[in-house]
Design a protein around this motif. Structure first.
Motif, short mmCIF file in Angstrom:
data_model
loop_
_atom_site.label_atom_id
_atom_site.label_comp_id
_atom_site.label_asym_id
_atom_site.label_seq_id
_atom_site.Cartn_x
_atom_site.Cartn_y
_atom_site.Cartn_z
N HIS A 196 1.08 -1.28 0.03
CA HIS A 196 0.05 0.15 0.04
C HIS A 196 0.88 1.13 0.03
O HIS A 196 1.70 1.47 0.84
CB HIS A 196 -1.01 0.03 1.43
N HIS A 211 1.25 5.60 -0.96
CA HIS A 211 1.11 6.97 -1.19
C HIS A 211 2.13 7.77 -1.57
O HIS A 211 3.20 7.43 -1.19
CB HIS A 211 0.23 7.48 -0.02
N HIS A 248 -3.24 7.75 -3.66
CA HIS A 248 -3.03 6.50 -3.52
C HIS A 248 -2.10 5.97 -4.93
O HIS A 248 -2.91 6.26 -5.92
CB HIS A 248 -4.21 5.77 -3.21
#
Ligand code: FE
Length: 158
Positions: free
Chosen positions: A106, A108, A122
């Motif tokens: 994940h 950003h 994102h």
């Protein structure tokens, strides 16, 4: 006793199809993603190949194309937008976790454009064009995620 600023010998270079990496001591690895490669796929391949199922990622570099996502929490949808231009990775941070047998990364990021403005969000995918320099810090225990059906998101289970 090592003089201040002198580094101890580090581990040998490890190479994947899309990246090279070195363990630089403690829980830390440095990973260089090859130019032309998609960085999330490359970092996922690195994590799987090294048996890393929990940790933190940060990095800098440059990309030639990227797709960012913005999540609408009411509609539970992601709206994605592709930016087909050269951009600096001005800031990038993320985590590595697992969901069952799957390795999830994940990320950003803030990307700097030619006119020095920035976009952020994102990161869905991005292709390195130039340098792709990442530091991965491995957690002492695996990090697990589970789908939260109300949020529609994979959430860390702590
Ligand atoms: Fe996100």
């Amino acid at each position: 006793m090592q003089p201040t600023g002198q580094h101890p010998t580090t581990a040998p270079t490890v190479r994947g199809a899309t990246w090279s990496a070195r363990h630089i001591g403690g829980p830390n690895h440095v990973v260089s993603v090859n130019t032309g490669e998609e960085l999330i796929a490359a970092l996922t391949d690195f994590a799987i190949s090294q048996g890393i199922s929990g940790g933190a990622i940060r990095g800098i570099g440059a990309v030639g194309r990227a797709t960012l996502l913005f999540r609408d929490p009411d509609a539970l949808t992601y709206v994605d937008r592709e930016f087909d231009e050269q951009m600096e990775i001005a800031g990038l941070q993320g985590n590595i976790a697992r969901k069952g047998e799957e390795t999830l990364i994940h990320i950003h990021t803030t990307l700097g454009r030619q006119d020095y403005s920035a976009i952020a969000g994102h990161l869905k995918e991005a292709w390195i064009r130039g340098a792709g320099e990442f530091f991965v810090t491995v957690a002492e225990a695996p990090l697990e995620k589970q789908l939260d059906p109300e949020l529609g998101l994979n959430i860390l289970t702590l």
